[in-house]
Write an enzyme that holds these catalytic residues in place. Structure first.
Site, PDB file in Angstrom:
ATOM      1  N   LYS A  76       0.800  -1.234   0.000  1.00 22.80           N
ATOM      2  CA  LYS A  76       0.000   0.000   0.000  1.00 22.80           C
ATOM      3  C   LYS A  76       0.834   1.286   0.000  1.00 22.80           C
ATOM      4  O   LYS A  76       0.385   2.307  -0.505  1.00 22.80           O
ATOM      5  CB  LYS A  76      -0.939   0.022   1.219  1.00 22.80           C
ATOM      6  CG  LYS A  76      -2.089  -0.954   1.124  1.00 22.80           C
ATOM      7  CD  LYS A  76      -3.061  -0.718   2.261  1.00 22.80           C
ATOM      8  CE  LYS A  76      -3.995  -1.875   2.458  1.00 22.80           C
ATOM      9  NZ  LYS A  76      -4.983  -1.617   3.509  1.00 22.80           N
ATOM     10  N   ASP A 112      -9.826   2.877   2.901  1.00 23.51           N
ATOM     11  CA  ASP A 112      -9.835   2.204   4.209  1.00 23.51           C
ATOM     12  C   ASP A 112     -10.488   3.067   5.291  1.00 23.51           C
ATOM     13  O   ASP A 112     -11.300   2.582   6.084  1.00 23.51           O
ATOM     14  CB  ASP A 112      -8.409   1.860   4.650  1.00 23.51           C
ATOM     15  CG  ASP A 112      -7.837   0.694   3.860  1.00 23.51           C
ATOM     16  OD1 ASP A 112      -8.624  -0.154   3.408  1.00 23.51           O
ATOM     17  OD2 ASP A 112      -6.604   0.641   3.712  1.00 23.51           O
ATOM     18  N   GLY A 250     -13.330  -6.568  12.110  1.00 21.00           N
ATOM     19  CA  GLY A 250     -13.387  -5.628  10.994  1.00 21.00           C
ATOM     20  C   GLY A 250     -13.998  -6.106   9.693  1.00 21.00           C
ATOM     21  O   GLY A 250     -13.672  -5.582   8.628  1.00 21.00           O
TER      22      GLY A 250
END
Ligand code: ATR
Length: 283
Positions: A76, A112, A250
């Protein structure tokens, strides 16, 4: 005819997720469910790409007609180098998880943070304004969520980490945007109870339970683990054990960040509720 040109002639728009390792990823299932629900004709691939092959793999995907990619661990941060246009939220996060191929350009975004916010606020009904928030961990995941959390105007964000250095650097970086402070796990201030405690360490992935600060958990502390699993994560077990009223993994953030990527690519926002339900059932 080369493999590349065969792929380029397909009429289905191609997307995928690149990571290393990647076999565990649920993104193909989620995006297939979104595509089915919204009637979008897309194909979504699982692409295992090692760090040294990242640039070649991204450029080849683009050259062969790919429309967009999700980028996951450990790429990322590194993938930002390849991006021609970076969104503000990706710049703040210092990481990119969504690439769109627009003509010859690569656009980079990060979904995110918004994924976490949507799960907390919309799906779970957590109030973030004026909340005291404790984040455990000070790596890339923490960096990605501090900016979006600060936009919700919490009373405070305390970053606690095993080692102080990374937490202090993050607090320093974000303190101009809001009330952010840093400490070690062993020195978490508990004068004001925490409304929300987020585990952003990668300890659970290795099956480890660090000495998280039990004194920080009160009967009003909503606990959220950025990690998720088929079984309760080590952090969610710990949180329940020390008396947290609610402890959530999550899965919702995963589905919500995917929905945001999908809507960037396709211009249509899927309904996440049925997909989240199905993920939890099939998980
Ligand atoms: P990054 O996200 O930057 O790649 P990482 O190595 O995955 O980093 O670690 C993310 C976070 O999890 C860090 O805050 C790390 O703590 P340190 O900064 O002290 O290394 C934390 N972490 C990972 N394993 C841990 C463990 N076993 N105990 C406590 N914290 C841990």
């Amino acid at each position: 005819m080369s493999d590349d040109s065969k792929i380029a002639t397909t009429t289905i728009d191609r997307y995928g997720v690149m990571g290393y390792p990647i076999s565990h990823s649920r993104s193909p299932v989620i995006h297939r469910l979104f595509a089915l629900q919204t009637g979008q004709n897309i194909q979504y691939e699982l692409l295992q790409v090692s760090p040294e092959k990242l640039e070649t793999a991204v450029r080849q995907f683009q050259r062969t007609g790919g429309k967009g990619l999700n980028i996951t661990v450990p790429h990322k941060t590194e993938v930002s180098r390849l991006v021609d246009h970076t969104s503000e939220r990706a710049a703040t996060a210092g990481a990119v998880n969504t690439l769109s191929f627009v003509g010859s350009e690569i656009h980079g975004d990060n979904t995110d943070g918004i994924g976490l916010l949507r799960d907390l606020v919309v799906n779970l009904g957590v109030t973030l304004q004026d909340a005291n928030i404790l984040i455990l961990g000070a790596g890339g995941a923490t960096r990605g969520i501090i900016g979006p959390l600060l936009e919700m105007q919490p009373a405070s964000i305390q970053i606690a980490n095993r080692s102080l250095g990374k937490a202090a650097a993050l607090a320093d970086h974000f303190s101009k945007s809001g009330p952010v402070a840093a400490c070690r796990f062993s020195a978490v201030p508990v004068a004001n109870p925490y409304d929300l405690v987020i585990n952003a360490t990668s300890a659970g992935v290795k099956g480890e339970v660090p000495p998280y600060p039990a004194a920080a958990i009160s009967k009003n502390s909503f606990c959220y683990d950025l990690s998720y699993g088929l079984q309760p994560t080590p952090f969610s077990v710990w949180a329940r054990d020390v008396g947290a009223p609610q402890s959530v993994m999550g899965w919702g953030m995963l589905v919500e960040q995917a929905a945001e990527s999908f809507s960037i690519w396709r211009g249509v926002r899927p309904d996440t509720a049925p997909v989240l339900k199905q993920m939890k059932i099939t998980a």
